[in-house]
Design a protein around this motif. Structure first.
Motif, PDB file in Angstrom:
ATOM      1  N   GLU A 197      80.530  40.606 112.804  1.00 38.38           N
ATOM      2  CA  GLU A 197      81.119  41.921 112.567  1.00 38.38           C
ATOM      3  C   GLU A 197      82.113  42.220 113.673  1.00 38.38           C
ATOM      4  O   GLU A 197      81.734  42.329 114.845  1.00 38.38           O
ATOM      5  N   GLN A 198      83.389  42.361 113.307  1.00 34.58           N
ATOM      6  CA  GLN A 198      84.433  42.514 114.314  1.00 34.58           C
ATOM      7  C   GLN A 198      84.737  43.959 114.654  1.00 34.58           C
ATOM      8  O   GLN A 198      85.419  44.225 115.639  1.00 34.58           O
ATOM      9  N   ASN A 199      84.261  44.903 113.845  1.00 32.25           N
ATOM     10  CA  ASN A 199      84.569  46.306 114.069  1.00 32.25           C
ATOM     11  C   ASN A 199      83.379  47.057 114.657  1.00 32.25           C
ATOM     12  O   ASN A 199      82.258  46.550 114.680  1.00 32.25           O
ATOM     13  N   ALA A 200      83.644  48.277 115.097  1.00 27.32           N
ATOM     14  CA  ALA A 200      82.592  49.091 115.702  1.00 27.32           C
ATOM     15  C   ALA A 200      81.756  49.809 114.652  1.00 27.32           C
ATOM     16  O   ALA A 200      80.804  50.507 114.999  1.00 27.32           O
ATOM     17  N   ARG A 201      82.097  49.652 113.378  1.00 28.65           N
ATOM     18  CA  ARG A 201      81.308  50.204 112.275  1.00 28.65           C
ATOM     19  C   ARG A 201      81.119  49.106 111.246  1.00 28.65           C
ATOM     20  O   ARG A 201      82.075  48.437 110.867  1.00 28.65           O
ATOM     21  N   LEU A 202      79.902  48.914 110.772  1.00 27.01           N
ATOM     22  CA  LEU A 202      79.606  47.860 109.822  1.00 27.01           C
ATOM     23  C   LEU A 202      80.399  48.068 108.534  1.00 27.01           C
ATOM     24  O   LEU A 202      80.379  49.149 107.946  1.00 27.01           O
TER      25      LEU A 202
END
Length: 376
Positions: free
Chosen positions: A122-127
């Protein structure tokens, strides 16, 4: 050693981290295979990178105007799961790794239906949406942030953002790209598919800042002399990666500028290796590559990004001193000023140090370690 299948695709932000991790696993002796959408960008990138690829159908899960997913896309996604299931049942991989995005979902769901271990990145701060559909049966999730909203902390392992940790000597990269030694080199890149807004806005902004009718005198031999205080000597040259579909629109508008090169697709490693400054969106993958190469950024976050995450990504870079943020609504007026501010040699030097300080070097290796712990 085992076969590791990388389920990925859609955009470079999903594909290139998979490529970086695949290379690391291959170096360790594992077989690797990229699995994505048939005919998608991932098929071309796999071929260019010399990596095996298998394609299946994939349906986008974007909602229609009525607020419901398009049934035709759901059908494609279902067909893709069946195709991926048949493929995986034959190949019997040790693990399937999902990188998010609609093109990764058939491979991940097929693996889970067969009992094949799955690991996500997961590359973002929100799934993201596809990851939320896959995370319940995942063995582990490697993350690019310490905390990911919507993700059980017990599943998460902070590994960073895998990037291609390759640099070219400047002279070699300049020759490969057909650029000159000496000028300030500005790299314009709106993601792997290009950005319509940057394509329409940046050429006029840079023409005004550096062109014959702008702040500086006409170019000599294709190079504009920079003579404002603190700037690098030798002029400026621009390499603008438009995305293949937009090149025909952008190229005619800059053909009179010898110092402005528009290309549908560029060798990203070479471009980052020569860039003194870049104008970009603020996707996690782009920011990670810029940090690895120590390139200062002028960032125009995509306002439609989920939860406005690109704006928050860009703010973090700016807070570290590695770039400036220009919001899209004010870009026509503010972008030129930001570029000129960053063009100063002293400013660029401090931003370069800050960018290198943000680099998550070794992320592909850390993620490979996590994957190996869950091999069947």
């Amino acid at each position: 050693m085992s076969l590791v299948v990388m389920a990925t695709g859609g955009t470079g932000g999903h594909i290139y981290p998979a490529v970086a991790t695949a290379r690391e696993l291959s170096r360790r002796g594992h077989e690797v295979l990229l699995l994505g959408q048939r005919g998608g960008m991932e098929e071309r990138v796999s071929r260019e990178q010399g990596l095996p690829f298998e394609g299946v159908d994939a349906g986008k899960l974007a909602r229609s105007g009525q607020g419901r997913p398009d049934p035709r896309e759901l059908l494609r996604a279902g067909q893709g799961v069946l195709q991926a299931r048949s493929l995986l049942n034959r190949l019997k991989p040790g693990v399937v790794v999902g990188y998010g995005g609609f093109a990764s979902l058939p491979g991940v769901l097929a693996a889970q239906s067969l009992g094949v271990p799955t690991v996500l990145h997961e590359q973002n701060a929100r799934l993201g949406l596809t990851q939320r559909l896959a995370v319940r049966k995942a063995r582990a999730v490697g993350t690019a942030y310490e905390r990911v909203i919507g993700l059980d902390a017990q599943l998460a392992t902070m590994v960073g953002m895998p990037v291609r940790e390759e640099r070219l000597p400047r002279a070699e990269a300049l020759a490969r790209l057909g650029l000159q030694e000496g000028p300030l080199t500005i790299f314009v890149m709106g993601g792997s598919q290009g950005s319509l807004f940057l394509n329409q806005t940046v050429p006029d902004v840079l023409r005004h800042a550096f062109g014959p009718e702008g702040l500086l005198p006409p170019p000599a031999r294709g190079v504009v002399d920079l003579d404002f205080t603190g700037s690098a000597a030798g002029g400026v040259q621009v390499l603008h990666s438009t995305g293949p579909r937009w090149l025909a629109e952008v190229a005619p508008g800059v053909q009179d500028l010898e110092w402005y090169e528009a290309a549908g697709y560029v060798d990203a490693v070479a471009a980052w290796s020569v860039a003194d400054l870049a104008i970009t969106r603020a996707g996690t993958s782009t920011l990670a590559e810029a940090a690895f190469h120590g390139v200062p950024l002028v960032m125009v976050p995509l306002p439609e990004s989920a939860e406005n995450h690109q704006f928050h990504n860009a703010q973090a870079v700016a807070a570290a001193g590695a770039g400036l943020v220009v919001e899209q609504r004010s870009a026509s007026e503010a972008l030129g000023r930001a570029v000129l501010e960053c063009a100063s040699a002293g400013t660029r030097a401090s931003m370069r140090e800050a960018a290198l300080g943000r680099a998550q070097t070794g992320a592909a290796g850390r993620f490979a370690d996590l994957i190996e712990r869950h091999l069947r």
